[in-house]
Write a protein that holds these residues in place. Structure first.
Motif: not given
Ligand SMILES: Cc1cc2nc3c(=O)[nH]c(=O)nc-3n(C[C@H](O)[C@H](O)[C@H](O)COP(=O)(O)O)c2cc1C
Ligand code: SF4
Ligand code: FES
Lengths: 166, 432, 641
Positions: B327, B330, B359, B362-363, B372, B398, B402, B406, B409-410, B412
């Motif tokens: 993440v 990205s 992003m 998210l990070e 997301l 990205v 993702y 996955r 990412f989730e 996060h």
């Protein structure tokens, strides 16, 4: 407002191209070399020398990231924080330089010695990450010690804003 | 197949950047051969035969591109693309720093083949010292009679103008490069008309990458057949690989096309640093999709990597070890495209901005699963809708990350901070 | 690489293209966007503009083209043989919704306080194709300064701007002044003037019409009205002889704005600021509203009938005692063709005088050739000579046509001083077709220059910039002392405007019939006051109070440009309609009826008094006007090639 030698450099640039307008970037570099940034009056003068309208010069000058729209410090430090550098500790480098210079990215030290910023734009030295550019020169494989040495060395040198023009 | 030093053969030789040393190493012989023993068309044929494909990213066959020039319209122009700004790419800078005359000889050969009198070398503003070096070398070559009037006593005339950019990734896109060179804001043009038909100053124009042109002395010197034998079927010759990230020996390595990525990774890069495991890598540069350890056995072959869902692009290889947060990576790449979007078309201008906002949330672990989903949506609405590839490619890494990671990412979402960083803090310590 | 078009047998310069199942033979080189319009398929656009080159930056017009991997911008994709286009499929709908979300991402959504509310493409398309909600938190939006004045006329709200580049291209392609450019890049991109300096262009007023959203607005029009409570009348700009087509938008019996109404042959959809911003002038309240008769006993209000009977009686008296030529008739460039026609008939047929005119200056030897060059034909000229600065001062929009000719057709435009030396003119050689454009006052020089250029096989066409909205029409229908309708020489030594006034002061002319003096009254100065003092009788049909209305023996209220209907003829001879935008400020009948009644009082019964009827009479007398109809050029003045 421009020095005769800058105007001469712009004139030489104009001769190099089939169309005078092509000399905009070299001309703006010449201006930045002389004045360290691009005041509107200077843009107007470049326009006049190239036979175009001032607004066109402004449109071009503001498009590119390397021209200063405000007077910078005597030396310029640019630290890459793009992925390849980040993987090798660019964030720590940035944190160190911020501590070392005592002002946040995008600002100038109180004594006007350094303007520094971290940039997300990859500077093309990922093989030597973490890296920075000081007055357009590459400095790679940075460590706190090297950073100290470089900044000390540069501080002793005269101001330089030379870009590809200089 | 293995390491194959063609463009980098003489690199390391003391003073190679100076004309005498370059000549001692056989430099400018190919130019002599071209001018004295070949017609322009014969050279175009040799280049076609060699199977050389562009090294700037698109991988378009060079000879074919050249043959698109309308036969009888002059003047024509050659633009050398040294804007190299793709994240994780530094091969062009390496070739300029280490062997500038090889590039200049390549430029002159191309100029002769295309009957061009003015070649414009567009080099990114950040490559300041490289620009000065090239200017010095062009003057050196001019004094030796390789550049300017009546080159090598023939009636071939060609000047090389070194043109410095001022900080804009988009100026690497060939039509933006042309607009920038003409003195406008460096923004892409509508195609058609393509540069080959209506390019610089409205005249037929060829844009070629630094590495592409650096191959020409070798093709002309040894013949297209000889070159064709190097590398893979449809990816002939060698390429320089810009290796970066979590490896023991980052740097630029030349390898024959077709060799396995693993060889580059293990033998040259020395594998992952600090004895860690490889989590993922990105070939081609910041625009390209992420690949996984199992892809190490793919050959360095443009089409093979394409099939695997990524691309060799501009020849980068960025390796990421087990501690890496995809993440975070990205986010940096998305920030790059946001920073470099020229702003001409709405999907890229606004999309990269929204992408970047999401992003960062998210990070920071403050994004929701809905956001997301929004991110994926935004990317879908950008990809293929933009004016030029910059906006499209701003979504590729990205989205591929993702898909491949996955859970990460989730994980996060709502994590209040980066979970990966949290887990690996100790490992990350003591970098700079 | 290029979009190769396989030749379509039979090659009629057209290709077959299918849009949403509708098969259409589109002219080669046509844009898919225009082809769609031709078959009645609507494609939403922002950056595309009918008068500007395609840039394809907004991406709103993306459509699906079979055999093409990506969606294509209809505004920049050219038709090709066998092309199959879909505008109603899922991918297109998704793309439109996506683009609208992007365009609204950083938009302030302040429609309730936006002047464009109700005529905004962003608002409209969002309703039709857009997302329901914004997924962008307000707090994350990029901010710019709002309501920044770019000049005393134009205001910029950068937050509403969708960066369609139209204003920038307007200043680049249409005026060439480059006053507005893009600055910065990416999401920070904005439109700006150099160093924030104010706009100086004489054509700023077009910007709000060029802008598809509410980013550029008229400061004059701020918060004045919503489109839906405006009445609209199609008319012609009253400010000069160029004949720009306009819509007069009014509300509550007041003119609110002049909006452009594209006529490619004339204005090409552009207005000059002088014309556009003259709109409020027509709301002035001091007007002549009632008929009056002035006697030794002073002025008294009377009915129109009474006033006209009085006017007829007194005019007959003067004619009987001093002869018809003791009467002078003066109209003005603001007379419609119909009014000018009836007025010259009153003078010639009813009164029998040969002293009549529509302005002060004399026009010896006025000839059709002076009006041969059509506005649109300027683009066909290989070179154009403009004598002096007056033509472009008089008719500013001419400048834009000259720029278009230069830019699109490579026409060489020579702006020369009106007293240019022959050598310079002779220097302009090797031309196919040369246009010579001059102001009325430079007619003689223009004739000379034309004759110098006419050498060899160069064709020369002249265009004379007449004064006032209908200076040209008044000449065509013969409201002149020396020329009858259709430029036929008139018998008798008629006097021009100035001479009429002087003769009146000198007592040779005893009575004046004046209709609409204000275009020339100011310029007449003492000649006018002298005449008014000396005259035994002044019959005046006036709209606004002034020297003439104050001195009038018989005063009859008139109607302004925005209150009357009829036709006016522009400098190139184009006959165009004007329509009433406001109800008249007076109960008096139209000028036409007034003149018809006056004629009757003078013994000429049953003259036509309705615009149509009078126009038929003109058409019957002047074949050119019959041919021109409504909107055509008076053809007999165009040399036959
Ligand atoms: C956004 C963008 C950036 C690019 N940057 C570069 C670059 O920095 N250097 C380069 O050689 N090509 C770059 N390219 C590819 C060029 O458009 C062009 O294809 C290439 O220079 C052609 O040279 P070649 O055929 O020798 O590869 C870029 C393309 C895009 C869309
Ligand atoms: S995709 Fe659009 S905004 Fe982005 S760089 Fe290309 S043209 Fe500019
Ligand atoms: S209308 Fe076609 S891209 Fe804007």
């Amino acid at each position: 407002m421009l020095a005769a030698q800058t105007r001469a450099e712009i004139e030489r640039a104009r001769q190099r191209y089939p169309s005078p307008r092509s000399a905009i970037l070299p001309s703006l570099w010449a201006v930045q070399n002389e004045l360290s940034w691009l005041p509107p009056e200077a843009m107007a003068e470049v326009a006049e020398l190239l036979g175009i309208v001032p607004s066109e010069v402004q449109a071009v000058a503001t498009f590119y990231s390397m021209y200063f729209k405000h007077p910078p410090g005597r030396h310029h430090v640019l630290v890459c924080v793009q992925a390849a550098c980040a993987l090798r500790g660019a964030d720590e480098t940035v944190a160190y330089i911020e501590r070392r210079l005592g002002c946040p990215s995008g600002s100038t030290t109180a004594d006007g010695m350094f303007t520094w910023e971290s940039t997300i734009e990859c500077l093309g030295a990922c093989g030597g990450a973490p890296m920075m550019q000081v007055d357009h020169h590459f400095e790679e494989n940075l460590t706190p010690e090297r950073i100290d040495a470089i900044l000390a060395r540069v501080a002793a040198e005269p101001a330089t804003h030379h870009g590809p023009g200089g | 197949m293995a390491e194959y030093r063609l463009l980098t053969r003489d690199i390391g030789t003391e003073g190679l950047q100076t004309l005498p040393v370059y000549e001692r190493k056989g430099g400018y012989q190919a130019l002599r051969t071209a001018l004295k023993e070949r017609t322009p068309d014969e050279i175009v044929e040799q280049v076609k035969l060699s199977g050389l494909r562009g090294r700037g990213g698109a991988g378009f066959p060079t000879g074919t591109k050249w043959s698109f020039l309308p036969r009888d319209i002059f003047p024509r122009y050659l633009c050398i693309n040294a804007d190299e700004s793709e994240p994780a790419c530094f091969k062009d800078r390496y070739l300029i720093d280490e062997n500038p005359h090889q590039l200049i000889e390549g430029i002159l050969i191309a100029a002769y083949a295309l009957q061009v009198r003015h070649a414009f070398l567009y080099i990114r503003g950040e490559y300041h010292d490289q620009r000065l070096l090239l200017e010095r070398c062009v003057e050196e070559a001019r004094r030796a009679g390789y550049v300017g009037e009546r080159i090598l006593g023939t009636d071939f005339v060609c000047d090389i103008i070194v043109h410095g950019g001022a900080g804009a990734y988009i100026c690497g896109e060939e039509t933006a490069l042309i607009d920038s060179l003409e003195g406008y804001r460096g923004q892409p043009r509508l195609k058609p008309p393509f540069p080959a038909v209506k390019g610089l100053y409205g005249k037929p124009t060829v844009v070629n990458n630094v590495e592409t042109l650096s191959n020409l002395p070798h093709i002309v010197g040894n013949g297209g057949e000889w070159f064709k034998a190097i590398g893979a079927e449809r990816s002939t010759g060698t390429r320089l690989w810009c290796c970066s990230g979590h490896i023991e020996r980052p740097g630029c390595y030349e390898m024959e096309l077709g060799s396995p990525i693993r060889e580059l990774f293990e033998e040259h890069c020395g594998g992952v640093w600090k004895g860690r495991a490889l989590k993922a890598f990105q070939p081609g540069g910041g625009s390209m999709q992420v690949l996984l350890p199992e892809h190490l056995d793919l050959p360095l072959d443009m089409d093979a990597v394409m099939k695997a869902g990524s691309s060799l692009g501009a020849g980068a290889m960025m390796f990421m070890d087990e501690t890496t947060c995809l993440v975070n990576v990205s986010m940096r790449l998305v920030d790059f495209y946001h920073h470099e979007s020229c702003g001409k078309c709405a999907p890229c201008r606004e999309g990269t901005y929204f992408e970047s906002k999401l992003m960062h949330k998210l990070e920071a672990g403050v994004a929701t699963l809905d956001e997301l989903g929004t991110l994926a949506d935004i990317c879908a609405n950008m990809d293929g809708k933009c004016f030029c590839p910059l906006g499209d490619t701003a979504t590729w890494f990205v989205m591929s990350a993702y898909r491949a990671f996955r859970e990460e990412f989730e994980a996060h979402c709502g994590a209040e901070g980066c979970p990966v960083a949290r887990e690996h803090r100790p490992l990350l310590a003591g970098h700079a | 690489m290029t979009d190769a078009t396989p030749p379509s047998p039979p090659d009629d310069g057209r290709v077959e293209i299918t849009i949403d199942g509708r098969v259409h033979r589109a002219p080669k080189g046509q844009l898919v966007l225009d082809a769609a319009t031709d078959v009645g398929v609507h494609i939403p656009i922002y950056c595309a503009h009918p008068k500007m080159d395609p840039v394809a930056v907004c991406r709103m017009c993306l459509v699906q083209v079979e055999k093409m991997p990506k969606l294509q911008p209809a505004c920049a994709t050219y038709v090709s043989e066998g092309m199959v286009v879909h505008t109603q499929t899922g991918p297109v709908a998704t793309a439109r919704e996506g683009v609208l979300e992007f365009l609204l991402l950083n938009h302030p959504l302040d429609c309730p306080v936006c002047d464009r509310g109700g005529e905004c493409d962003l608002q409209d398309f969002t309703v039709r194709y857009g997302p329901e909600t914004s997924r962008m938190p307000i707090t994350d939006k990029v901010h710019f300064d709002k309501a920044v004045p770019l000049s005393d006329r134009i205001e910029l709200d950068q937050e509403r701007c969708i960066l369609c580049w139209r204003c920038v291209r307007y200043y680049d392609e249409i005026t060439g002044e480059k006053e507005i450019v893009l600055q910065e890049r990416g999401v920070r991109t904005s439109v700006a003037t150099f160093d924030g300096r104010p706009l100086r262009s004489a054509f700023q007023g077009n910007l709000p019409e060029v802008c598809p959203v509410g980013a550029l607005t008229h400061r004059q029009y701020r918060f004045v009205a919503r489109p839906w409570d405006l009445q609209r009348a199609r008319s012609i700009c009253p400010e000069c002889s160029y004949g720009c087509n306009i819509n007069i938008d009014s509300r509550e019996y007041e003119v609110r704005r002049f909006a452009s109404r594209d006529n490619p042959l004339v204005d090409d959809m552009w207005l000059c600021d002088r014309g556009r911003y003259s709109a409020p002038r027509w709301n002035r309240t001091e007007r002549v509203r009632r008929a009056a008769v002035r006697t030794a006993g002073g002025e008294q209000e009377v009915t129109i009938e009474h006033a006209l009977r009085e006017a007829g009686r007194r005019l007959r008296e003067v004619r009987d005692q001093h002869g018809a030529n003791a009467i002078g008739v003066l109209g003005s460039v603001e007379c419609t063709n119909e009014e000018a026609w009836l007025l010259q008939r009153v003078a010639r047929d009813a009164l029998g005088t040969s002293h009549l005119d529509h302005q002060l200056e004399a026009f010896p030897g006025l000839s059709p050739e002076e009006h041969a060059l059509g506005i649109a034909e300027i683009e066909d000229c290989s070179a154009v000579v403009v004598l002096g600065s007056r033509p472009e001062q008089q008719a500013p929009v001419l400048t834009l046509r000259l720029h278009k000719a230069q830019r699109k057709r490579g026409t060489a435009v020579h702006r020369l001083p009106s007293e240019v030396d022959d050598a310079t003119v002779r220097g302009i050689t090797g031309q196919r077709l040369v246009g010579v454009i001059a102001d009325e006052s430079d007619r003689a020089r223009a004739a000379h220059v034309a004759q110098l250029l006419g050498a060899g096989n160069t064709e020369v066409r002249r265009l004379t910039v007449t004064r006032g909205v209908n200076g040209r029409g008044c000449k065509d229908v013969g409201l002149l002392p020396n020329l009858l309708p259709g430029y036929r020489p008139a018998p008798g030594a008629g006097r021009c405007g100035t001479e009429i006034l002087e003769a009146t002061s000198a007592g040779q002319i005893r009575a004046l019939l004046i209709m609409g003096s204000h275009p020339w009254a100011a310029g007449a100065g003492v000649a006018l006051t002298g005449a008014l003092n000396a005259a035994d009788l002044v019959v005046a049909i006036e709209t606004v109070p002034g020297p003439v209305s104050h001195a009038a023996t018989v005063l009859i209220p008139g109607h302004t440009h925005v209150e009357k209907a009829g036709s006016v003829t522009n400098l190139e001879g184009r006959v165009q309609r004007i329509r009433a935008a406001l109800p008249p400020a007076t109960a008096a009948p139209s000028e036409l009826r007034v003149l018809a009644i006056l004629a009757a009082e003078l013994g000429c019964e049953s003259w036509p008094a309705e615009t149509i009827a009078v126009h038929r009479e003109i058409a019957a007398a002047l074949p050119a006007y019959a041919a021109a109809g409504n909107g055509g050029r008076a053809g007999w003045l165009v040399p036959t090639q």
